[in-house]
Enzyme design. Structure first.
Site, PDB file in Angstrom:
ATOM      1  CB  CYS A   1     -21.779 -23.271  37.207  1.00 55.83           C
ATOM      2  SG  CYS A   1     -21.671 -22.019  35.918  1.00 55.83           S
TER       3      CYS A   1
ATOM      4  CG  HIS B   1     -18.099 -23.346  38.655  1.00 54.34           C
ATOM      5  ND1 HIS B   1     -18.023 -23.842  37.375  1.00 54.34           N
ATOM      6  CD2 HIS B   1     -18.582 -22.084  38.554  1.00 54.34           C
ATOM      7  CE1 HIS B   1     -18.455 -22.926  36.536  1.00 54.34           C
ATOM      8  NE2 HIS B   1     -18.798 -21.854  37.217  1.00 54.34           N
TER       9      HIS B   1
ATOM     10  CG  ASN C   1     -17.938 -20.320  34.176  1.00 54.35           C
ATOM     11  OD1 ASN C   1     -18.212 -21.513  34.055  1.00 54.35           O
ATOM     12  ND2 ASN C   1     -18.689 -19.470  34.864  1.00 54.35           N
TER      13      ASN C   1
HETATM   14  N1  ACO Z   1     -13.523  -5.392  30.784  1.00 50.05           N
HETATM   15  C1  ACO Z   1     -13.492  -4.148  31.327  1.00 50.05           C
HETATM   16  N2  ACO Z   1     -14.382  -3.742  32.239  1.00 50.05           N
HETATM   17  C2  ACO Z   1     -15.335  -4.616  32.620  1.00 50.05           C
HETATM   18  C3  ACO Z   1     -15.415  -5.910  32.097  1.00 50.05           C
HETATM   19  C4  ACO Z   1     -14.468  -6.288  31.132  1.00 50.05           C
HETATM   20  N3  ACO Z   1     -14.446  -7.516  30.578  1.00 50.05           N
HETATM   21  N4  ACO Z   1     -16.470  -6.559  32.675  1.00 50.05           N
HETATM   22  C5  ACO Z   1     -17.030  -5.678  33.532  1.00 50.05           C
HETATM   23  N5  ACO Z   1     -16.343  -4.503  33.496  1.00 50.05           N
HETATM   24  C6  ACO Z   1     -16.609  -3.283  34.236  1.00 50.05           C
HETATM   25  C7  ACO Z   1     -18.060  -3.122  34.586  1.00 50.05           C
HETATM   26  O1  ACO Z   1     -18.801  -2.635  33.489  1.00 50.05           O
HETATM   27  C8  ACO Z   1     -17.975  -2.127  35.730  1.00 50.05           C
HETATM   28  O2  ACO Z   1     -17.827  -0.841  35.160  1.00 50.05           O
HETATM   29  P1  ACO Z   1     -18.558   0.431  35.848  1.00 50.05           P
HETATM   30  O3  ACO Z   1     -17.974   0.496  37.226  1.00 50.05           O
HETATM   31  O4  ACO Z   1     -18.172   1.545  34.943  1.00 50.05           O
HETATM   32  O5  ACO Z   1     -20.022   0.092  35.848  1.00 50.05           O
HETATM   33  C9  ACO Z   1     -16.647  -2.489  36.409  1.00 50.05           C
HETATM   34  O6  ACO Z   1     -15.932  -3.309  35.472  1.00 50.05           O
HETATM   35  C10 ACO Z   1     -16.844  -3.275  37.684  1.00 50.05           C
HETATM   36  O7  ACO Z   1     -17.857  -4.268  37.452  1.00 50.05           O
HETATM   37  P2  ACO Z   1     -18.107  -5.440  38.450  1.00 50.05           P
HETATM   38  O8  ACO Z   1     -19.179  -6.335  37.937  1.00 50.05           O
HETATM   39  O9  ACO Z   1     -18.274  -4.889  39.828  1.00 50.05           O
HETATM   40  O10 ACO Z   1     -16.677  -6.148  38.352  1.00 50.05           O
HETATM   41  P3  ACO Z   1     -16.114  -7.320  39.176  1.00 50.05           P
HETATM   42  O11 ACO Z   1     -14.800  -6.967  39.691  1.00 50.05           O
HETATM   43  O12 ACO Z   1     -17.142  -7.866  40.121  1.00 50.05           O
HETATM   44  O13 ACO Z   1     -15.880  -8.445  38.059  1.00 50.05           O
HETATM   45  C11 ACO Z   1     -16.980 -10.384  37.232  1.00 50.05           C
HETATM   46  C12 ACO Z   1     -16.953  -8.885  37.243  1.00 50.05           C
HETATM   47  C13 ACO Z   1     -15.668 -10.872  36.650  1.00 50.05           C
HETATM   48  C14 ACO Z   1     -18.144 -10.857  36.377  1.00 50.05           C
HETATM   49  C15 ACO Z   1     -17.128 -10.916  38.665  1.00 50.05           C
HETATM   50  O14 ACO Z   1     -18.176 -10.253  39.306  1.00 50.05           O
HETATM   51  C16 ACO Z   1     -17.392 -12.396  38.729  1.00 50.05           C
HETATM   52  O15 ACO Z   1     -16.512 -13.196  38.499  1.00 50.05           O
HETATM   53  N6  ACO Z   1     -18.614 -12.783  39.123  1.00 50.05           N
HETATM   54  C17 ACO Z   1     -18.948 -14.189  39.365  1.00 50.05           C
HETATM   55  C18 ACO Z   1     -19.186 -14.959  38.120  1.00 50.05           C
HETATM   56  C19 ACO Z   1     -19.505 -16.388  38.505  1.00 50.05           C
HETATM   57  O16 ACO Z   1     -19.095 -16.904  39.531  1.00 50.05           O
HETATM   58  N7  ACO Z   1     -20.254 -17.088  37.751  1.00 50.05           N
HETATM   59  C20 ACO Z   1     -20.543 -18.482  38.170  1.00 50.05           C
HETATM   60  C21 ACO Z   1     -21.881 -18.772  38.006  1.00 50.05           C
HETATM   61  S1  ACO Z   1     -22.351 -18.486  36.347  1.00 50.05           S
HETATM   62  C22 ACO Z   1     -23.332 -19.805  35.904  1.00 50.05           C
HETATM   63  O17 ACO Z   1     -23.862 -20.478  36.701  1.00 50.05           O
HETATM   64  C23 ACO Z   1     -23.527 -20.009  34.458  1.00 50.05           C
END
Ligand code: ACO
Length: 352
Positions: free
Chosen positions: A118, A261, A291
Site C-alpha cells: 500500500c 492511503h 482499499n
Molecule cells: N463482518 C463482520 N464481522 C467481521 C468482519 C466483517 N466484514 N471482519 C471482521 N469481523 C469480525 C472479526 O471476525 C472479529 O470477530 P470475533 O470478535 O468474533 O473474533 C470482530 O469482527 C472484530 O475483529 P477485529 O479485527 O478486531 O475488527 P476491527 O474493528 O479491527 O476491524 C479491520 C477489522 C476493518 C480489518 C480493521 O482492523 C482494519 O481496518 N485494519 C487495518 C487494515 C489496513 O490498514 N490495511 C492497510 C494495509 S494492507 C496492505 O498493505 C495491503
C-alpha cells in the site's frame, strides 16, 4: 533554484463492475452495517475474470498522459521512464511495467515495478523523482495499480470487505523546486520484523523452494487487521510529521490537505487527530472504492481534484502505510492540472 520533479499530469481508473456491501453480505457472514461502521466502505470495484493489473494501469496511465498533454504537446512526448507500483503483477515474472509501457505506445523506455504494497505509490514516486533530479530520466509516468480481488480468500469476510481493484497515475517532468507541482521532499521507512502481518505466504521462493504443495490458504492474502490498524496510524502519523517538520510546513504555511492511503476511515480520522488537522483536511474516497492498495493514493488524489477539494496552491501531503511493513510520505504544492476523464477509446488488451 534547485532542480525538482514536478507533477504535470494526473489520471485514475477503476473497473466498471461495482460490488456494494449488500452483495458481500449475501455471500459471507457480514453486513452492510458492520462494514460501514467499522471501515467507512460502502462499495468497491472489481475486475472481470480474465482482466489483470496491467489493464487498469494502462487506463490510468492513458488518463495521466492525456492530462499532461491537455496544456499542450503530445500525450506521450518525452516520456523516458515508467515506474509501476504493484503487489499483484500480471505474472510473478517478468515485471508488468514493460507491458504497460508498450501498450501505451512508449515501448523502449526504462520500465520496472516497485513492490511496497500500500506504500508502493509513494515509493515509486520517490524513485522516479530521484531519477529525474539525478538526470537519469527527463519525464516519467508513475502508476499505482492493484487487483487484490485476484488474491483474496473468497471466504474471508475481513479482507473481502476492505479491498477493491483500482489504479492511479501521475506524470512527472523535471523543473524547479519553487514551481507548483514540485515534489518538495519524501520520508520513507520500513520494518521487516512485521513482514508476517500483511502477507501472501505462498508463491515466492520461500515456499516454492521446498517442492511441497503450499498449505491450503497460503496462496491467499492475509492480514492481522487489528495490529495493522495500530501500526498504520502510528507510522503514517510519524512519517507525515517528520516530513512536515523537515520542509517547515508550520504556522500560516501548514498543510491544506492530507491524501493518505485509504484503508479504513477510522485510521484516516486517527491520523488527522495525530497531526492536529480538521476532518475536512483529510481526503476520503474509500467509501466508493475501498482499499485499492498501490492505486489508493493517486485514486484518492484524482477524486479530490475532480471534486474541487484539492485545489491549485494547496499544500498537499501524501502518506501511505502497507505490507513490508513499509510507510512513506511526499509533499507538494498542488499545480493547476486538467483532468481528462476519458481521452480515447480503450487500447487493446494483452492476449494471453
Ligand atoms: N463482518 C463482520 N464481522 C467481521 C468482519 C466483517 N466484514 N471482519 C471482521 N469481523 C469480525 C472479526 O471476525 C472479529 O470477530 P470475533 O470478535 O468474533 O473474533 C470482530 O469482527 C472484530 O475483529 P477485529 O479485527 O478486531 O475488527 P476491527 O474493528 O479491527 O476491524 C479491520 C477489522 C476493518 C480489518 C480493521 O482492523 C482494519 O481496518 N485494519 C487495518 C487494515 C489496513 O490498514 N490495511 C492497510 C494495509 S494492507 C496492505 O498493505 C495491503
Amino acid at each position: 533554484m534547485s532542480r525538482a520533479a514536478v507533477v504535470c499530469g494526473l489520471g485514475a481508473w477503476v473497473p466498471p463492475r461495482v460490488v456494494p456491501n449488500d452483495v458481500l453480505a449475501e455471500q459471507l457472514d457480514t453486513s452492510d452495517e458492520w462494514i460501514r461502521t467499522r471501515t467507512g466502505i460502502e462499495r468497491r470495484h472489481v475486475i472481470e475474470p480474465g482482466d489483470a493489473t496491467s489493464d487498469l494501469a494502462v487506463e490510468a496511465g492513458r488518463r495521466a498522459l492525456a492530462s499532461a498533454a491537455a496544456r499542450g504537446g503530445a500525450e506521450a512526448e518525452g516520456i523516458d521512464l515508467v515506474v509501476l507500483a504493484t503487489s499483484t503483477p500480471d505474472h510473478p515474472c517478468p515485471a508488468t511495467a514493460p507491458v504497460v509501457a508498450e501498450r501505451l505506445g512508449l515501448g523502449g523506455v526504462a520500465a520496472f515495478d516497485v513492490g511496497a504494497v500500500c506504500t508502493g505509490f509513494v515509493y515509486a514516486l520517490a524513485v522516479a523523482a530521484s531519477m529525474l533530479t539525478a538526470g537519469t530520466a527527463q519525464r516519467a509516468l508513475v502508476i499505482g495499480a492493484d487487483t487484490f480481488s485476484t488474491i483474496l480468500d473468497p471466504g474471508d469476510r475481513t479482507t473481502r470487505a476492505i479491498f477493491g481493484d483500482g489504479a492511479g497515475a501521475v506524470v512527472l517532468r523535471t523543473g524547479d523546486a519553487d514551481e507548483p507541482g514540485a515534489l518538495l521532499g519524501f520520508d520513507l521507512g520500513s520494518d521487516g520484523a512485521g513482514s508476517d502481518m500483511i502477507t501472501v505466504r505462498a508463491g515466492g521462493s520461500r515456499q516454492r523452494s521446498t517442492g511441497e504443495p503450499a498449505p491450503e490458504g497460503d496462496q491467499y492474502f492475509s492480514m492481522a487487521g487489528r495490529a495493522v490498524f495500530t501500526e498504520a496510524v502510528l507510522n503514517m502519523s510519524k512519517s507525515a510529521q517528520n516530513l512536515i517538520d523537515r520542509i517547515g510546513w508550520t504556522g500560516d504555511a501548514s498543510v491544506d490537505r492530507v491524501v493518505a492511503h485509504q484503508a479504513n476511515v477510522r485510521i484516516l480520522r486517527a491520523v488527522g487527530d495525530q497531526l492536529g488537522l480538521a476532518d475536512e483536511q483529510i481526503v476520503v474516497n474509500l467509501d466508493k472504492v475501498g482499499n485499492t492498495v498501490a492505486g489508493s493514493i493517486p485514486l484518492a488524489l484524482a477524486d479530490a481534484v475532480a471534486a474541487g477539494d484539492v485545489r491549485p496552491g494547496h499544500r498537499v501531503l501524501l502518506t501511505g502505510f502497507g505490507g513490508g511493513l513499509t510507510w512513506g510520505s511526499a509533499a507538494l504544492r498542488w499545480p493547476d492540472l486538467a483532468l481528462v476523464p476519458d481521452p480515447t477509446p480503450t487500447l487493446r488488451k494483452e492476449q494471453s
